[in-house]
Motif scaffolding. Structure first.
Motif, PDB file in Angstrom:
ATOM      1  N   SER A 116       1.128 -25.140  23.803  1.00 11.91           N
ATOM      2  CA  SER A 116       0.337 -25.040  22.568  1.00 11.91           C
ATOM      3  C   SER A 116       1.044 -24.218  21.480  1.00 11.91           C
ATOM      4  CB  SER A 116      -1.025 -24.409  22.877  1.00 11.91           C
ATOM      5  OG  SER A 116      -0.863 -23.120  23.470  1.00 11.91           O
ATOM      6  N   GLU A 117       2.050 -23.421  21.846  1.00 13.15           N
ATOM      7  CA  GLU A 117       2.756 -22.599  20.854  1.00 13.15           C
ATOM      8  C   GLU A 117       3.820 -23.380  20.091  1.00 13.15           C
ATOM      9  OE1 GLU A 117       2.481 -18.242  23.130  1.00 13.15           O
ATOM     10  OE2 GLU A 117       4.434 -19.107  22.608  1.00 13.15           O
ATOM     11  N   ILE A 118       4.176 -24.549  20.599  1.00 14.50           N
ATOM     12  CA  ILE A 118       5.323 -25.283  20.050  1.00 14.50           C
ATOM     13  C   ILE A 118       4.874 -26.594  19.411  1.00 14.50           C
ATOM     14  CG2 ILE A 118       7.531 -26.387  20.609  1.00 14.50           C
ATOM     15  CD1 ILE A 118       7.797 -24.432  22.924  1.00 14.50           C
ATOM     16  N   ASN A 119       5.397 -26.847  18.208  1.00 12.53           N
ATOM     17  CA  ASN A 119       5.174 -28.121  17.521  1.00 12.53           C
ATOM     18  C   ASN A 119       6.470 -28.914  17.605  1.00 12.53           C
ATOM     19  OD1 ASN A 119       4.923 -30.249  15.637  1.00 12.53           O
ATOM     20  ND2 ASN A 119       3.442 -29.065  14.430  1.00 12.53           N
TER      21      ASN A 119
ATOM     22  N   PRO B 193       2.665 -15.643  19.579  1.00 14.41           N
ATOM     23  CA  PRO B 193       1.668 -14.665  19.115  1.00 14.41           C
ATOM     24  C   PRO B 193       2.091 -13.252  19.457  1.00 14.41           C
ATOM     25  CG  PRO B 193       0.623 -16.470  20.331  1.00 14.41           C
ATOM     26  CD  PRO B 193       2.087 -16.595  20.549  1.00 14.41           C
ATOM     27  N   TRP B 194       1.739 -12.317  18.605  1.00 16.72           N
ATOM     28  CA  TRP B 194       2.159 -10.921  18.770  1.00 16.72           C
ATOM     29  C   TRP B 194       1.771 -10.338  20.121  1.00 16.72           C
ATOM     30  CZ3 TRP B 194      -1.599  -7.316  19.775  1.00 16.72           C
ATOM     31  CH2 TRP B 194      -2.916  -7.641  19.437  1.00 16.72           C
ATOM     32  N   ASN B 195       0.609 -10.775  20.662  1.00 21.28           N
ATOM     33  CA  ASN B 195       0.157 -10.161  21.923  1.00 21.28           C
ATOM     34  C   ASN B 195       0.924 -10.648  23.141  1.00 21.28           C
ATOM     35  OD1 ASN B 195      -0.903 -12.713  21.943  1.00 21.28           O
ATOM     36  ND2 ASN B 195      -3.037 -12.114  22.153  1.00 21.28           N
ATOM     37  N   ARG B 196       1.860 -11.586  22.941  1.00 22.42           N
ATOM     38  CA  ARG B 196       2.747 -11.993  24.040  1.00 22.42           C
ATOM     39  C   ARG B 196       4.111 -11.328  23.951  1.00 22.42           C
ATOM     40  NH1 ARG B 196       5.281 -16.003  26.273  1.00 22.42           N
ATOM     41  NH2 ARG B 196       5.490 -17.381  24.495  1.00 22.42           N
ATOM     42  N   MET B 197       4.347 -10.633  22.851  1.00 21.55           N
ATOM     43  CA  MET B 197       5.634  -9.973  22.650  1.00 21.55           C
ATOM     44  C   MET B 197       5.627  -8.598  23.312  1.00 21.55           C
ATOM     45  SD  MET B 197       7.303 -12.254  21.057  1.00 21.55           S
ATOM     46  CE  MET B 197       8.771 -11.332  20.582  1.00 21.55           C
ATOM     47  N   LYS B 198       6.817  -8.079  23.578  1.00 22.77           N
ATOM     48  CA  LYS B 198       6.953  -6.806  24.287  1.00 22.77           C
ATOM     49  C   LYS B 198       6.189  -5.686  23.598  1.00 22.77           C
ATOM     50  CE  LYS B 198      10.441  -3.475  25.879  1.00 22.77           C
ATOM     51  NZ  LYS B 198      11.894  -3.174  25.961  1.00 22.77           N
TER      52      LYS B 198
ATOM     53  N   LYS C 274       1.615  -5.954  15.727  1.00 20.76           N
ATOM     54  CA  LYS C 274       0.857  -7.198  15.616  1.00 20.76           C
ATOM     55  C   LYS C 274       1.577  -8.225  14.747  1.00 20.76           C
ATOM     56  CE  LYS C 274      -3.609  -5.017  16.541  1.00 20.76           C
ATOM     57  NZ  LYS C 274      -5.019  -4.869  16.122  1.00 20.76           N
ATOM     58  N   THR C 275       2.902  -8.275  14.884  1.00 17.01           N
ATOM     59  CA  THR C 275       3.714  -9.232  14.136  1.00 17.01           C
ATOM     60  C   THR C 275       4.046 -10.427  15.022  1.00 17.01           C
ATOM     61  OG1 THR C 275       4.738  -7.405  12.915  1.00 17.01           O
ATOM     62  CG2 THR C 275       5.818  -9.556  12.784  1.00 17.01           C
ATOM     63  N   ASP C 276       3.614 -11.624  14.640  1.00 17.16           N
ATOM     64  CA  ASP C 276       3.983 -12.828  15.382  1.00 17.16           C
ATOM     65  C   ASP C 276       5.486 -13.044  15.260  1.00 17.16           C
ATOM     66  OD1 ASP C 276       1.326 -13.225  15.951  1.00 17.16           O
ATOM     67  OD2 ASP C 276       1.003 -14.665  14.326  1.00 17.16           O
ATOM     68  N   HIS C 277       6.082 -13.630  16.275  1.00 16.74           N
ATOM     69  CA  HIS C 277       7.530 -13.848  16.266  1.00 16.74           C
ATOM     70  C   HIS C 277       7.854 -15.318  16.066  1.00 16.74           C
ATOM     71  CE1 HIS C 277      11.728 -13.328  17.003  1.00 16.74           C
ATOM     72  NE2 HIS C 277      11.718 -14.078  18.091  1.00 16.74           N
ATOM     73  N   HIS C 278       8.615 -15.608  15.006  1.00 14.45           N
ATOM     74  CA  HIS C 278       9.066 -16.972  14.726  1.00 14.45           C
ATOM     75  C   HIS C 278      10.365 -17.221  15.478  1.00 14.45           C
ATOM     76  CE1 HIS C 278       6.291 -18.009  11.318  1.00 14.45           C
ATOM     77  NE2 HIS C 278       6.124 -16.697  11.381  1.00 14.45           N
TER      78      HIS C 278
END
Length: 410
Positions: free
Chosen positions: A258-261, A270-275, A285-289
């Motif tokens: 669902s994260e990938i187009n 999403p930020w909550n999956r980042m370290k 709370k910065t999403d990572h591109h």
């Protein structure tokens, strides 16, 4: 006129025999020995407090000697002169002693751990408690926190060191220091003995995650191709994506589709999956591109034909409801013959050094693609605004560089 009492002698005390009824041997200033019919010799003292006569007990002879009984009598007289009730003072000391005995290191450590739970990730909280239960509590856990000596703590930590667990000993020392600090703040002890141990443990040399060098990259690519037949197809793709995208291992293998187009080639974690998004306190709370090359997108489309029916890019072979384990990447690297020479995190170090050295990109651009922590929110916003296009170009150049390297060297 007060009757003058001749002080007792050791011989009198020794020769005192029991009688049918209790009797007293006086020593003066209120102190006397009571001899019971069964032969017990008990130290007593009569003292008047607030116009009321009180009876103090100082213990049993010979456990308490004549000299000790007199010292206790003198202390009681000093307390009375200072307006202190010796009987109440003794009860208070007894209560304090009982409280100290009840406040063992393990009890205080568990209180500290419970108090800190909200600031830790569940895995961190579990690991800290398990280490205390395994290495610290069996040694000093039942001791009152205020009675533990430097030597007792040193012996405990050196026992951990003796099995080669130097880093664990260091971390446990730090946690013991936090526990003693907690005890101090609650009035249970007055010294942090763990903080005093500055030169006791052997220094721990900080290492880096194993990683090959830029010069070793051609041979690594060759080994990767030669071992394809030995690897499960999604694992082969995972290795190549690690090399192309240099994400953290967990950030790649725990990715849901669902994260990938796949149409637009966009991937936002999403930020909550980042370290740093997982920090219990002040998470980033910065999403990572994830900027992707054409090669990476092609691999993802190939992967989708294999695992697109699952929630995860890389479902676990044994339990498809879970993602692939970190061990799968390490096992693949081991099969390639690079055990202890390369790790999942090593792809990040390899990319950082090679892109800067061979492709001449600025450190800041590579660093942002690695999703390292930014100094502040302004820096983070600037990176998103100014580096995205540059990062996209860099990732395509990196993929093309790997293709050229493979074509010319293998």
């Amino acid at each position: 006129m007060a009757r003058i009492i001749k002080p007792l002698s050791p011989l009198q005390i020794k020769n005192a025999k029991p009688k049918e009824k209790p009797y007293k041997l006086f020593d003066g200033s209120g102190l006397y020995m009571e001899v019971t019919p069964i032969g017990s010799k008990l130290w007593r003292m009569k003292i008047r407090i607030d116009n009321r006569e009180r009876l103090l007990s100082f213990g049993k002879y010979p456990d308490v000697s004549l000299e000790q009984a007199r010292a206790r009598r003198d202390e009681a007289r000093k307390q009375k002169a200072a307006g202190i009730d010796p009987g109440e003072a003794k009860k208070r000391q007894k209560r304090e002693k009982a409280e100290k005995a009840a406040n063992t290191f393990e009890k205080i450590a568990r209180e500290w751990h419970s108090n800190r739970l909200e600031t830790w990730q569940p895995n961190t909280a579990r690991d800290i408690l398990q280490r205390l239960e395994k290495d610290i509590f069996p040694e000093i856990g039942n001791l009152p926190v205020s009675s533990i000596t430097h030597k007792q703590l040193i012996d405990t930590l050196r026992k951990i060191e003796s099995r080669g667990a130097h880093e664990i000993a260091k971390r446990l020392k730090a946690n013991c220091a936090r526990i003693f600090s907690y005890a101090i703040q609650h009035g249970l002890t007055d010294r942090n003995i763990a903080n005093d141990l500055t030169e006791v443990l052997k220094p721990v040399r900080k290492g880096h995650f194993a990683s090959i060098t830029t010069e070793e990259l051609p041979a690594f690519l060759k080994a990767m191709n030669q071992n394809d037949a030995r690897l499960y197809m999604p694992t082969r793709i995972a290795l190549r994506l690690m090399l192309l995208l240099f994400l953290r291992t967990s950030e790649l293998i725990e990715t849901p589709w669902s994260e990938i187009n796949l149409e637009t080639g966009e991937w936002v974690i999403p930020w909550n999956r980042m370290k740093r998004g997982k920090l219990a306190m002040n998470p980033d709370k910065t999403d990572h591109h994830v900027c992707m090359s054409k090669q990476a997108l092609t691999l993802l489309r190939e992967l989708h034909s294999l695992t697109g029916g699952s929630k995860w890019l890389f479902p676990n072979q044994r339990d498809p409801q879970k993602p692939m384990s970190n061990g799968a990447i390490l096992m693949a690297i081991r099969r390639m013959g690079y055990q202890n020479q390369m790790t999942g995190h090593g792809f990040r170090a390899l990319a950082m050094s090679t892109i800067k050295e061979k492709l001449h990109y600025r450190h800041e651009v590579v660093d942002r693609q690695l999703a390292h922590a930014q100094k502040n929110k302004v820096d983070s916003a600037y990176d998103r605004a100014m580096f995205l296009d540059e990062r996209k170009k860099m990732m395509q150049d990196w993929a093309d560089y790997l293709d050229e390297l493979q074509a010319s060297k293998i």
